[in-house]
Scaffold this motif. Structure first.
Motif, short mmCIF file in Angstrom:
data_model
loop_
_atom_site.label_atom_id
_atom_site.label_comp_id
_atom_site.label_asym_id
_atom_site.label_seq_id
_atom_site.Cartn_x
_atom_site.Cartn_y
_atom_site.Cartn_z
N ASP A 201 5.11 -0.13 5.13
CA ASP A 201 3.63 -0.04 5.31
C ASP A 201 2.95 1.18 4.62
O ASP A 201 3.61 2.28 4.64
CB ASP A 201 3.53 0.13 6.98
N LEU B 219 -2.09 -7.18 0.15
CA LEU B 219 -0.88 -8.27 0.37
C LEU B 219 -1.46 -9.55 0.66
O LEU B 219 -1.55 -9.73 2.07
CB LEU B 219 0.21 -7.75 1.14
N GLN B 220 -2.16 -10.43 0.19
CA GLN B 220 -2.69 -11.63 0.51
C GLN B 220 -2.03 -12.68 -0.22
O GLN B 220 -2.59 -13.47 -0.91
CB GLN B 220 -4.16 -11.70 0.26
N TRP B 221 -0.78 -13.02 0.07
CA TRP B 221 -0.09 -14.08 -0.52
C TRP B 221 -0.17 -15.46 0.23
O TRP B 221 0.40 -15.18 1.34
CB TRP B 221 1.00 -13.70 -0.98
N SER C 113 4.72 -1.97 -5.46
CA SER C 113 3.52 -2.63 -4.92
C SER C 113 3.27 -4.22 -5.47
O SER C 113 3.98 -4.38 -6.49
CB SER C 113 2.21 -1.75 -5.70
N PRO C 114 2.57 -4.88 -4.60
CA PRO C 114 2.49 -6.36 -4.99
C PRO C 114 1.85 -6.52 -6.47
O PRO C 114 2.26 -7.40 -6.72
CB PRO C 114 1.22 -6.87 -3.86
N TYR D 116 15.15 -7.93 -2.52
CA TYR D 116 14.12 -7.47 -1.45
C TYR D 116 14.76 -7.42 -0.23
O TYR D 116 15.98 -7.99 0.28
CB TYR D 116 13.12 -8.67 -1.17
N SER E 71 3.49 -2.83 1.56
CA SER E 71 2.32 -3.82 2.20
C SER E 71 1.24 -2.94 2.42
O SER E 71 1.03 -1.50 2.51
CB SER E 71 2.80 -4.36 3.61
N LEU F 280 8.97 -3.83 -0.69
CA LEU F 280 7.38 -4.25 -0.99
C LEU F 280 6.64 -3.29 -0.33
O LEU F 280 6.53 -3.24 1.06
CB LEU F 280 7.18 -5.61 -0.86
N LEU G 239 9.57 -4.68 4.07
CA LEU G 239 8.35 -4.14 3.73
C LEU G 239 8.19 -2.72 4.22
O LEU G 239 8.84 -2.41 5.05
CB LEU G 239 7.33 -5.09 4.27
#
Length: 171
Positions: free
Chosen positions: A116, A94-96, A61-62, A111, A90, A88, A114
């Motif tokens: 969902d 996820l607000q990077w 998770s982020p 990585y 998402s 990752l 992503l």
């Protein structure tokens, strides 16, 4: 004769508890070729789990990736984190921005995409993971050359013989 390659994909989860954890666990457990090794709620738990179970894939998770940025990693711990392919998870959290993304990509993770967190079907999750595992796999499997038809009996062409590599009485 058709060649079939079926391999179970082992994976671990690294995320805080919550509704997302339950839905992802449900998707993994409902697919016969996905095997959940464990769930880590913190970076030390994640490092221990990766060292013990050696999963092929990890879903993270982020929130835990951000926690990883503040964690002082030893070389052996960084190696354990870089071993499995990392997806990752998402979602709405996820607000990077560009700076955050630059900091995150410096982490010792491999990585590969992503996932969902609101994925609807286990088969979709499996196909995305399987594709990346096959694409990034460091294991090369050599295929044995096909035997020629000369010298083979045509009595039962659909016969398939299997042999195990484990020895011992009764095997």
């Amino acid at each position: 004769i058709r060649e079939v390659s079926v391999e179970t994909i082992t994976l671990s989860l690294a995320l805080p508890s919550g509704e997302l954890a339950s839905s992802i666990i449900g998707l993994i457990e409902s697919h016969p070729l996905l095997e959940l090794c464990g769930i880590a709620r913190s970076i030390p738990d994640l490092i221990r789990m990766l060292g013990r179970f050696h999963p092929m894939v990890q879903l993270i998770s982020p929130a835990l990736v951000e926690e990883l940025g503040a964690f002082d990693l030893q070389p052996q711990e960084a190696y354990a984190l870089s071993s499995p392919l990392t997806f990752l998870l998402s979602g709405s959290d996820l607000q990077w921005d560009e700076k955050d993304l630059e900091r995150v990509l410096r982490q010792p993770l491999r990585y590969c995409g992503l996932i969902d967190g609101d994925a609807a079907r286990a088969e979709d999750l499996f196909e995305k993971i399987r594709y990346k595992v096959e694409l990034h796999s460091t294991r090369k499997t050599a295929k044995a050359p096909r035997p020629s038809r000369e010298g083979r009996s045509t009595h039962n062409p659909d016969l398939l013989a299997l042999a195990g590599v484990k020895g011992g009485v009764g095997t």
